[in-house]
Design a protein around this motif. Structure first.
Motif, mmCIF file in Angstrom:
data_model
loop_
_atom_site.group_PDB
_atom_site.id
_atom_site.type_symbol
_atom_site.label_atom_id
_atom_site.label_comp_id
_atom_site.label_asym_id
_atom_site.label_seq_id
_atom_site.Cartn_x
_atom_site.Cartn_y
_atom_site.Cartn_z
ATOM 1 N N TYR A 133 -3.370 -4.453 1.785
ATOM 2 C CA TYR A 133 -2.282 -3.471 1.661
ATOM 3 C C TYR A 133 -2.619 -2.334 0.711
ATOM 4 C CZ TYR A 133 0.064 -5.840 -2.443
ATOM 5 O OH TYR A 133 0.407 -6.378 -3.660
ATOM 6 N N LYS A 134 -3.674 -2.511 -0.071
ATOM 7 C CA LYS A 134 -4.190 -1.372 -0.823
ATOM 8 C C LYS A 134 -4.457 -0.206 0.121
ATOM 9 C CE LYS A 134 -8.381 0.071 -3.264
ATOM 10 N NZ LYS A 134 -9.640 -0.343 -3.919
ATOM 11 N N TRP A 135 -5.009 -0.522 1.286
ATOM 12 C CA TRP A 135 -5.379 0.535 2.243
ATOM 13 C C TRP A 135 -4.192 1.010 3.057
ATOM 14 C CZ3 TRP A 135 -9.295 2.756 0.456
ATOM 15 C CH2 TRP A 135 -10.276 2.008 -0.251
ATOM 16 N N THR A 136 -3.226 0.119 3.262
ATOM 17 C CA THR A 136 -1.983 0.565 3.903
ATOM 18 C C THR A 136 -1.350 1.645 3.015
ATOM 19 O OG1 THR A 136 -1.734 -1.680 4.768
ATOM 20 C CG2 THR A 136 0.193 -0.248 4.898
ATOM 21 N N GLN A 137 -1.383 1.394 1.705
ATOM 22 C CA GLN A 137 -0.851 2.381 0.761
ATOM 23 C C GLN A 137 -1.692 3.657 0.760
ATOM 24 O OE1 GLN A 137 -0.876 -0.055 -2.789
ATOM 25 N NE2 GLN A 137 1.246 -0.720 -2.468
ATOM 26 N N TRP A 138 -2.991 3.479 0.869
ATOM 27 C CA TRP A 138 -3.906 4.626 0.902
ATOM 28 C C TRP A 138 -3.588 5.522 2.099
ATOM 29 C CZ3 TRP A 138 -7.838 6.360 4.216
ATOM 30 C CH2 TRP A 138 -8.786 7.247 3.666
ATOM 31 N N PHE A 139 -3.316 4.882 3.253
ATOM 32 C CA PHE A 139 -2.952 5.670 4.438
ATOM 33 C C PHE A 139 -1.638 6.412 4.214
ATOM 34 C CE2 PHE A 139 -5.794 2.732 6.903
ATOM 35 C CZ PHE A 139 -6.645 3.726 7.359
ATOM 36 N N PHE A 140 -0.715 5.760 3.502
ATOM 37 C CA PHE A 140 0.543 6.452 3.200
ATOM 38 C C PHE A 140 0.246 7.740 2.427
ATOM 39 C CE2 PHE A 140 4.093 7.696 0.675
ATOM 40 C CZ PHE A 140 5.210 7.456 1.459
ATOM 41 N N LEU A 141 -0.624 7.631 1.435
ATOM 42 C CA LEU A 141 -0.976 8.820 0.632
ATOM 43 C C LEU A 141 -1.617 9.904 1.495
ATOM 44 C CD1 LEU A 141 -2.383 7.166 -2.630
ATOM 45 C CD2 LEU A 141 -0.101 8.132 -2.257
ATOM 46 N N LYS A 142 -2.474 9.457 2.431
ATOM 47 C CA LYS A 142 -3.134 10.437 3.314
ATOM 48 C C LYS A 142 -2.089 11.146 4.190
ATOM 49 C CE LYS A 142 -6.975 10.068 1.803
ATOM 50 N NZ LYS A 142 -7.474 11.212 1.060
ATOM 51 N N LEU A 143 -1.149 10.367 4.709
ATOM 52 C CA LEU A 143 -0.115 10.975 5.556
ATOM 53 C C LEU A 143 0.719 11.956 4.725
ATOM 54 C CD1 LEU A 143 0.934 7.766 7.545
ATOM 55 C CD2 LEU A 143 -0.144 9.788 8.524
ATOM 56 N N TYR A 144 0.968 11.579 3.471
ATOM 57 C CA TYR A 144 1.741 12.455 2.579
ATOM 58 C C TYR A 144 0.975 13.756 2.309
ATOM 59 C CZ TYR A 144 4.379 13.978 -1.535
ATOM 60 O OH TYR A 144 5.120 14.705 -2.426
ATOM 61 N N TRP A 430 9.321 -8.004 0.467
ATOM 62 C CA TRP A 430 8.099 -8.503 1.112
ATOM 63 C C TRP A 430 7.476 -7.475 2.058
ATOM 64 C CZ3 TRP A 430 4.570 -11.335 -0.494
ATOM 65 C CH2 TRP A 430 3.686 -12.027 0.325
ATOM 66 N N GLY A 431 6.876 -6.470 1.447
ATOM 67 C CA GLY A 431 6.197 -5.424 2.198
ATOM 68 C C GLY A 431 5.281 -4.698 1.233
ATOM 69 N N ALA A 432 4.503 -3.763 1.761
ATOM 70 C CA ALA A 432 3.602 -3.005 0.881
ATOM 71 C C ALA A 432 4.422 -1.970 0.115
ATOM 72 C CB ALA A 432 2.539 -2.309 1.720
ATOM 73 N N PRO A 433 4.381 -1.988 -1.224
ATOM 74 C CA PRO A 433 5.145 -0.998 -1.979
ATOM 75 C C PRO A 433 4.703 0.424 -1.616
ATOM 76 C CG PRO A 433 4.405 -2.750 -3.436
ATOM 77 C CD PRO A 433 3.727 -2.967 -2.109
#
Ligand code: ZN
Ligand code: ZN
Length: 826
Positions: A133-144, A430-433
């Motif tokens: 989920y580190k990378w799920t968060q990373w993708f969020f940052l990229k989308l942002y 219970w999800g990626a912050p």
């Protein structure tokens, strides 16, 4: 003395050996062409039910088939591990979601291993682990960073029972997809992904092989409509707004507008309502707020509404048009206002009839003489009652009126979509912050990449408050601003789990990569997925999100393709006793029981045999027993030894061997073609027929031992993908080297599949009448029928009935028809 087939023993043995030898570990430097076969990864619900097996086993058979066909096959497995059920279990049973999830994964991993699939377990991914989920968060940052993630206040779907926000896709006919409660609406600050930017592209499925049903569902979900937005003038003293805009696909009917309808929640309603209508309007608004979207849109419900005592002006003809509110108009779709054209819209017609509103024809039906309409006329026609546009065919009127409105500045052509931006905030633990920080000075500040992952704290309290437990976790919430170092607060919502499943297929290529979500060269090598299999229920959620995600990554230059799944295949559903399985019906099939009783191979083969894969079928205990008996017969057939009867003549032997070879090659062809087309049920039927045929060959002992051996070797290879344990065991027991799963798939020889032909001589009363070419396998009954049907023979048989007609048959050569004329003796 043949030992008995003992599936439990051999299955365990081979699974262990394959694991020790890492037989199915996928190499990155394999020179063979790649094949990426992916099955939708399971949610960590705790138990693998027969539906999972129905998704996994046939997919594994096909992946194994391609492996034997010479592909370097990647067929990975992992777990979709975040989400509500874990948190609900935590609330109801006091188990931490992490513990609950990891226990479930342990059990499911054991069950998945019992299938005997070629999963490369070294590539397993688990979405709830920080390294993922580190990378799920990373993708969020990229989308942002790329303007594809934004924060906005919006009315959201709220499930009062689950106490959380739901995405549109999780609302089924107005009800919570998860718990079935009626969904209500709330306003909240939320994070959204700009999926609408890709609306047009998501409607296109060119270059990918997907079922038409799914393509249509996705197109309807995106719901593009092309039309015109028209401004109606507002001239109400004391109200600042000067217009109300409506969207229509039928601007040609604008002269026929006799009322306007606003959604009850429309912000103008309170401002425009006249004092004498206030009480009635407020009551109606309150009533519609209590209704679900489904109740409001139901076609059975009679449409009702309330006149609010105000008017707009139709600029085209200067007419005053009364404003109504009605709950069938939703604020969330279009502009929240629609024009009422009762003569040319069925719903408007019914509404006008009910409230006695004028119905003005502006598109004349053929032969119309000005009479009143019995029902709305929605077909093409000629424009009337439309000033300068009279006489135009209405299709031209659409363009002419749009041009006119645009010239005047009273409207503009526009395209609307049903698709809304993807709401990804969840008020859950219970999800990626979501990796965002709120600073009083700097505003919204992304967590710097080097600080990822934002870890979920282990010690959260689980209460059904409707807000994330993270909100009450002081150490989590309080942080410092990455920009100005002042005290700041973290975002406490977590991401929709569909975010985790939007990129897992990329992670399988490089699951241990810790410098990036994936290694670019590996993704280039393996992607897109060649065959993606799973349930059709994911049509407008996972499958649409994953496509959006891939297109967004493509535009960021992270991948070089825009479609993640080249081919999609949806399997059907296994039911039991003609009903969907459910605990309350007591018809749940537990695969573990059947595995321990009959073996995994029997379960695999039965699931392949029960029905066409895309249709699914009815689980039946006698059906699986039949398949199990077939496997036992196979076992005995191959291990019972074969001895050739040395007494048979050369001619008989050669004929028997030719037949054996023909049927063997025909079977290879049939099984191969069925495998390629995922037609597993007919494939198993061919293998069963071949087994029966070989049993006969074994009895007659007419073929040489070498021919026999060749045929059973072929059968074993054809069986290997379906019953991998049994095939491996028999391969070894019949004297081959380990492993059958590294062998090549057999090839058929076209020439050898051809039926042998013979010339059938047909005589009538001993005189030659015809010669007919027939397959050598033609039976006596068939030969007589063919002979009697010959056009050269028919005249001699006219009007003659048994017993005056007899046949003399010489096997494979001749039919002599002996005909007795009336009162004659033959
Ligand atoms: Zn719910
Ligand atoms: Zn700051």
């Amino acid at each position: 003395m043949v030992i008995k087939y003992n599936p439990q023993e051999i299955e365990k043995k081979w699974q262990q050996k394959w694991a020790e030898d890492r037989l199915y570990e996928v190499s990155e430097d394999d020179p063979r062409p790649k094949w990426y076969a992916l099955t939708m990864f399971p949610y960590t619900s705790g138990d693998l039910h027969i539906g999972h097996w129905y998704a996994e086993a046939p997919a594994d058979v096909h992946a194994r088939f391609n492996r034997m066909q010479g592909y370097n096959v990647l067929h990975p497995i992992g777990f979709d591990a975040f989400g509500l059920p874990a948190e609900n279990a935590a609330i109801s049973r006091g188990i931490h979601p992490f513990t609950w999830t990891m226990q479930n994964i342990d059990n499911m991993r054991r069950q998945l291993k019992s299938i005997g699939a070629i999963y490369d377990w070294s590539r397993e991914v688990v979405t709830c682990l920080p390294e993922y989920y580190k990378w799920t968060q990373w993708f969020f940052l990229k989308l942002y960073e790329n303007g594809l993630a934004y924060r906005g206040k919006a009315p959201v779907n709220w499930c009062p029972r689950c106490q959380t926000v739901l995405a549109n896709e999780q609302v089924v006919d107005g009800f919570c997809e998860r718990c079935g409660a009626a969904v209500t609406r709330r306003d909240l600050e939320q994070w959204f992904f700009r999926i609408t930017k890709y609306a047009d592209e998501l409607m296109e499925h060119s270059g990918i092989n997907w079922p038409e049903r799914i393509r249509i569902m996705q197109r309807n979900w995106v719901g593009k409509s092309v039309g015109t937005e028209i401004s109606f003038a507002l001239e109400q003293p004391g109200v600042d707004e000067r217009e109300i805009r409506v969207f229509t696909t039928r601007p040609d009917t604008t002269f026929g507008v006799t009322f306007m309808v606003l959604a009850p929640e429309h912000p103008l309603v309170a401002k425009l309502t006249s004092p004498d209508k206030k009480a009635e309007v407020e009551e109606y608004v309150a009533r519609s707020r209590r209704q679900t979207e489904i109740e409001r849109l139901s076609t059975e419900k009679e449409k009702d509404g309330v006149f609010i005592g105000a008017y707009v002006v139709n600029r085209l003809n200067g007419e005053k048009v009364p404003i109504w509110i009605a709950d069938y108009v939703l604020l969330s779709y279009g502009t929240g206002a629609v024009m009422g054209v009762p003569a040319h819209d069925e719903r408007d017609f019914a509404f006008a009839k009910k409230y006695n509103l004028p119905i003005r024809v502006v598109i004349a039906p053929p032969g119309w003489q000005g009479e009143e309409l019995e029902e709305a006329y929605i077909e093409p026609g000629t424009m009337v009652n439309s000033a300068q546009f009279n006489g135009l065919p209405n299709e031209q009127g659409i363009e002419a009126i749009s041009d006119f409105l645009e010239e005047k500045g009273w409207g503009k052509r526009t395209t609307t979509y049903r698709l809304r931006d993807w709401l990804i905030s969840r008020q859950r633990y219970w999800g990626a912050p979501i990796p965002m920080i709120y600073c009083e000075k700097c505003g919204i500040v992304p967590v710097p990449e080097k600080d990822l992952p934002v870890l979920l704290p282990e010690d959260a309290e689980f209460k059904p408050t409707g807000e994330s437990p993270l909100k009450y976790h002081e150490q989590f919430v309080n942080t410092v601003c990455p920009q100005c170092s002042a005290p700041a607060k973290r975002e406490t919502d977590t991401m929709d789990t569909f975010m985790c499943s939007s990129w897992y297929f990329l992670r399988y290529t490089s699951p241990n990569c810790d410098a990036a979500p994936f290694e670019a060269d590996r993704v280039r090598r393996w992607l897109p997925v060649d065959l993606y299999t799973g349930g059709a229920e994911h049509a407008v959620m996972h499958l649409l999100y994953a496509r959006f995600f891939t297109k967004a990554l493509r535009d960021m230059g992270l991948v070089d393709f825009g479609e993640p799944f080249s081919r999609l295949f949806n399997q059907g559903v296994i039911i039991a006793k003609r009903q969907k399985m459910s605990k309350s019906r007591g018809n749940v099939i537990t695969p573990d029981e059947y595995v321990s009783e009959l073996g995994a191979d029997a379960v695999r083969a039965y699931l392949m045999f029960v029905a066409p894969w895309e249709q699914g079928g009815d689980w039946n205990d006698s059906g699986i027993s039949g398949v199990s008996r077939w496997l036992n017969r196979l076992w005995n057939l191959m291990l019972g030894g074969y001895s050739w009867d040395g007494e048979v003549s050369l001619a008989v032997r050669q004929k028997a061997e030719r037949e054996l070879s023909r049927i063997t090659h025909q079977t290879i062809q049939k099984v191969t073609e069925d495998m390629e087309k995922l037609r597993f049920n007919t494939m198993i039927a061919s293998l069963m027929e071949f087994t029966n045929y070989l049993a006969k060959v074994k009895e007659t002992k007419a073929v040489a031992a070498s021919s026999w051996k060749e045929s059973i070797d072929t059968l074993l290879l054809l069986l290997a993908p379906t019953v991998p344990h049994l095939a491996e065991e028999l391969w070894q027991q019949t004297g081959h080297n380990y492993s059958i799963h590294n062998q090549s798939w057999p090839k058929w020889d076209e020439a050898l599949t051809k039926e042998e032909e013979i010339t059938l001589v047909v005589q009538v009363n001993g005189k030659l009448r015809d010669r007919i070419i027939v397959p050598a396998s033609t039976t006596e009954v068939e030969a007589k029928q063919i002979a009697a049907a010959s056009t050269r023979v028919e005249p001699y048989l006219a009007g003659i009935e048994p017993p005056n007609i007899r046949y003399i048959y010489v096997q494979g050569r001749l039919v002599n028809i002996v005909v007795k004329q009336d009162k004659e003796t033959v």
